[in-house]
Design an enzyme around this catalytic site. Structure first.
Site, PDB file in Angstrom:
ATOM      1  N   ARG A  23     -31.141  21.306 -63.468  1.00 45.56           N
ATOM      2  CA  ARG A  23     -30.822  21.167 -62.049  1.00 45.56           C
ATOM      3  C   ARG A  23     -32.047  21.516 -61.233  1.00 45.56           C
ATOM      4  O   ARG A  23     -32.584  22.618 -61.320  1.00 45.56           O
ATOM      5  CB  ARG A  23     -29.671  22.099 -61.674  1.00 45.56           C
ATOM      6  CG  ARG A  23     -29.135  21.851 -60.266  1.00 45.56           C
ATOM      7  CD  ARG A  23     -28.584  23.119 -59.653  1.00 45.56           C
ATOM      8  NE  ARG A  23     -29.462  23.621 -58.614  1.00 45.56           N
ATOM      9  CZ  ARG A  23     -29.359  24.809 -58.054  1.00 45.56           C
ATOM     10  NH1 ARG A  23     -28.448  25.659 -58.447  1.00 45.56           N
ATOM     11  NH2 ARG A  23     -30.189  25.164 -57.110  1.00 45.56           N
ATOM     12  N   TYR A  56     -23.901  35.908 -58.622  1.00 55.20           N
ATOM     13  CA  TYR A  56     -24.764  36.978 -59.119  1.00 55.20           C
ATOM     14  C   TYR A  56     -24.027  38.314 -59.178  1.00 55.20           C
ATOM     15  O   TYR A  56     -24.029  38.990 -60.197  1.00 55.20           O
ATOM     16  CB  TYR A  56     -26.021  37.094 -58.252  1.00 55.20           C
ATOM     17  CG  TYR A  56     -26.938  35.912 -58.400  1.00 55.20           C
ATOM     18  CD1 TYR A  56     -27.914  35.885 -59.384  1.00 55.20           C
ATOM     19  CD2 TYR A  56     -26.825  34.801 -57.572  1.00 55.20           C
ATOM     20  CE1 TYR A  56     -28.757  34.791 -59.544  1.00 55.20           C
ATOM     21  CE2 TYR A  56     -27.648  33.704 -57.719  1.00 55.20           C
ATOM     22  CZ  TYR A  56     -28.619  33.704 -58.702  1.00 55.20           C
ATOM     23  OH  TYR A  56     -29.439  32.615 -58.865  1.00 55.20           O
ATOM     24  N   HIS A  68     -32.074  22.199 -50.893  1.00 56.07           N
ATOM     25  CA  HIS A  68     -32.150  23.609 -51.251  1.00 56.07           C
ATOM     26  C   HIS A  68     -33.051  24.311 -50.233  1.00 56.07           C
ATOM     27  O   HIS A  68     -34.097  24.847 -50.572  1.00 56.07           O
ATOM     28  CB  HIS A  68     -32.673  23.769 -52.681  1.00 56.07           C
ATOM     29  CG  HIS A  68     -32.398  25.115 -53.284  1.00 56.07           C
ATOM     30  ND1 HIS A  68     -31.802  25.270 -54.524  1.00 56.07           N
ATOM     31  CD2 HIS A  68     -32.622  26.380 -52.825  1.00 56.07           C
ATOM     32  CE1 HIS A  68     -31.700  26.579 -54.803  1.00 56.07           C
ATOM     33  NE2 HIS A  68     -32.196  27.253 -53.789  1.00 56.07           N
ATOM     34  N   GLU A  77     -25.995  28.571 -61.033  1.00 60.27           N
ATOM     35  CA  GLU A  77     -26.947  29.682 -60.960  1.00 60.27           C
ATOM     36  C   GLU A  77     -26.249  30.954 -61.399  1.00 60.27           C
ATOM     37  O   GLU A  77     -25.166  31.289 -60.910  1.00 60.27           O
ATOM     38  CB  GLU A  77     -27.501  29.913 -59.546  1.00 60.27           C
ATOM     39  CG  GLU A  77     -28.506  28.904 -59.056  1.00 60.27           C
ATOM     40  CD  GLU A  77     -29.111  29.304 -57.715  1.00 60.27           C
ATOM     41  OE1 GLU A  77     -29.207  30.523 -57.409  1.00 60.27           O
ATOM     42  OE2 GLU A  77     -29.489  28.392 -56.959  1.00 60.27           O
ATOM     43  N   ASN A 122     -22.535  29.217 -57.829  1.00 59.38           N
ATOM     44  CA  ASN A 122     -23.600  30.196 -58.028  1.00 59.38           C
ATOM     45  C   ASN A 122     -22.994  31.582 -57.858  1.00 59.38           C
ATOM     46  O   ASN A 122     -22.286  31.844 -56.872  1.00 59.38           O
ATOM     47  CB  ASN A 122     -24.719  30.032 -57.004  1.00 59.38           C
ATOM     48  CG  ASN A 122     -25.498  28.748 -57.173  1.00 59.38           C
ATOM     49  OD1 ASN A 122     -25.292  27.996 -58.117  1.00 59.38           O
ATOM     50  ND2 ASN A 122     -26.410  28.481 -56.248  1.00 59.38           N
ATOM     51  N   GLU A 138     -25.824  26.259 -51.771  1.00 57.60           N
ATOM     52  CA  GLU A 138     -25.492  27.489 -51.040  1.00 57.60           C
ATOM     53  C   GLU A 138     -25.540  27.336 -49.519  1.00 57.60           C
ATOM     54  O   GLU A 138     -26.283  28.021 -48.821  1.00 57.60           O
ATOM     55  CB  GLU A 138     -26.415  28.630 -51.476  1.00 57.60           C
ATOM     56  CG  GLU A 138     -26.314  28.975 -52.934  1.00 57.60           C
ATOM     57  CD  GLU A 138     -27.133  30.187 -53.330  1.00 57.60           C
ATOM     58  OE1 GLU A 138     -26.919  30.691 -54.462  1.00 57.60           O
ATOM     59  OE2 GLU A 138     -27.972  30.652 -52.526  1.00 57.60           O
TER      60      GLU A 138
END
Length: 444
Positions: free
Chosen positions: A82, A294, A126, A351, A292, A171
């Site tokens: 990606r 984290y 992005h 991600e 995504n 995002e």
């Protein structure tokens, strides 16, 4: 030394996709070569706001070293990559005449990927908006919907014979909440935030239609950053702030895009910017949900700030990555379950990764047991989610390379591959070998 133990992947699909992700501004460099126009991040870097005063001028020099980087991916064994297209590289003014040299770069990259047996997953945006469009209002101008649709059509017509997987945005909650367009995060910016959210959602819908019109068998999604928003204390004020941020961070984009409606608590603020038929223009059929993730974020009340929140203290018992992000794999499992329940689309994790400050040892090796432990724990959590019926179909590590990490410049390192920014030499870390072993072990 790190262990070689692999995570449990017994509940993942036989056709599960393993990949890596990057983005254009963070790795390409060559910001003033071959007709590329400036982006908003080029201008922001030159303002001196990056804490290390870094710029993206060279980054990882992927523009010139893409062959080497595709070779790394082939060695790694990933099935998919990606990446994002730099809008100002292919349309220096954001609209009008296309830049053939910029388009040719992506031709060469995609052809190299396909030759290596790696599927290209292309993200249109992005965060690197052409500066020329920012000077016309950027995402605060409703004309941005047409600018983006025309850009999507250009990319689809040029690359859609070889690329079938497309993401509209990466995002959107992040670049709208923390955008350069919004200025200081005070309460006076809230109306601009709502206008920007709505215009970006409209641009998403218009781009989906442009891709469908120009690419046979296109597989399309949008990539959303979803992080649980938790109160930093037991106070009701902090709890209310966390609930408010959760709406803007986690629901302001996927709800209208996938369900055709804005969250109840923000509808009144969005309505002044809506025109008849807008929700239908936003909610276009999608093939997958890009996730995504984290860590959770911890939130405290701050009445004088935009949306009345600020980031608060993390619980002392929560383990942290070296850059201070919580390590809570169970939050990842729950996030996957929530996305599956709320939106009903196949999920690709595009991600997930671990930031540190790791350097080569005396032998030149980069040994990163913390990253291996993190990836193992999060992939285990993903497998647990799959065992409960979550339709998760792929996992992409952030990132293939150490790179420019936005406001942190080059100080934070997320790569499976160490980059010496002085020489631009690439050194695979021990996590690179571990991930290659995982991919090899899970292939039929």
């Amino acid at each position: 030394m790190p262990t070689t133990q692999l995570p449990n992947t017994s509940c993942l699909r036989p056709d599960f996709i393993w990949g890596v992700s990057t983005s254009s501004f963070q790795i390409e460099g060559a910001t003033q070569e071959d007709g590329r126009g400036p982006s908003i991040w080029d201008v922001y870097c030159r303002s001196g706001e990056i804490r290390t005063h870094d710029t993206g001028d060279v980054a990882c020099d992927h523009y010139h070293r893409y062959r080497e980087d595709v070779g790394l991916m082939k060695t790694l064994g990933v099935q998919a990559y990606r990446f994002s297209v730099a809008w100002p590289r292919v349309l220096p003014l954001g609209r009008g005449s296309a830049n053939e040299a910029g388009l040719s770069f992506y031709d060469r990259l995609i052809d190299k990927l396909l030759t290596a047996g790696i599927e290209p997953w292309l993200c249109l945006y992005h965060w690197d908006l052409p500066q020329a469009l920012e000077e016309h209002g950027g995402w605060l101008n409703r004309d941005s919907v047409f600018w983006f649709a025309n850009y999507a059509s250009l990319i689809a017509r040029r690359l859609g014979d070889r690329v079938k997987r497309f993401a509209t945005f990466n995002e959107p909650s992040m670049f709208s909440l923390f955008s350069r367009s919004l200025g200081k995060p005070d309460r006076g910016c809230e109306d601009k935030l709502h206008l920007m959210i709505h215009n970006v959602n409209l641009a998403h819908g218009a781009a989906v239609d442009a891709l469908r019109a120009n690419v046979i068998d296109a597989s399309i999604g949008c990539i959303h950053n979803r992080q649980p928003c938790r109160p930093s204390s037991a106070s009701e004020a902090d709890a209310a702030a966390a609930r408010r941020l959760d709406v803007y961070w986690n629901a302001a984009y996927p709800d209208p895009q996938c369900r055709g409606t804005y969250p109840i608590s923000m509808r009144g603020a969005i309505e002044p910017h809506m025109q008849p038929g807008d929700l239908a223009r936003i909610c276009r059929p999608l093939d997958w949900f890009g996730l995504n993730h984290y860590s959770p974020v911890y939130v405290k009340a701050r009445p004088d700030s935009m949306l009345g929140y600020d980031f608060g203290d993390k619980p002392p018992a929560v383990p942290l990555t070296p850059i201070g992000w919580p390590i809570e794999p169970d939050a990842f499992r729950k996030t996957l379950q929530e996305v599956h329940t709320n939106y009903g689309l196949p999920i690709y994790v595009l991600e997930n990764g671990y930031g540190d400050f790791g350097q080569p040892d005396q032998t030149g090796a980069v040994v990163d047991p913390g990253r291996i432990d993190f990836l193992r724990a999060y992939i285990d959590a993903m497998n647990d989610a799959a065992s409960s019926g979550v339709d998760v179909r792929g996992y992409f590590v952030w990132s293939l390379l150490d790179n420019f990490e936005w406001d942190f410049g080059y100080s934070n390192r997320f790569g499976l591959t160490y980059v010496d920014y002085a020489s631009l030499r690439r050194t695979p870390k021990s996590s690179f070998g571990w991930y290659a072993g995982l991919i090899k072990a899970t292939r039929p």
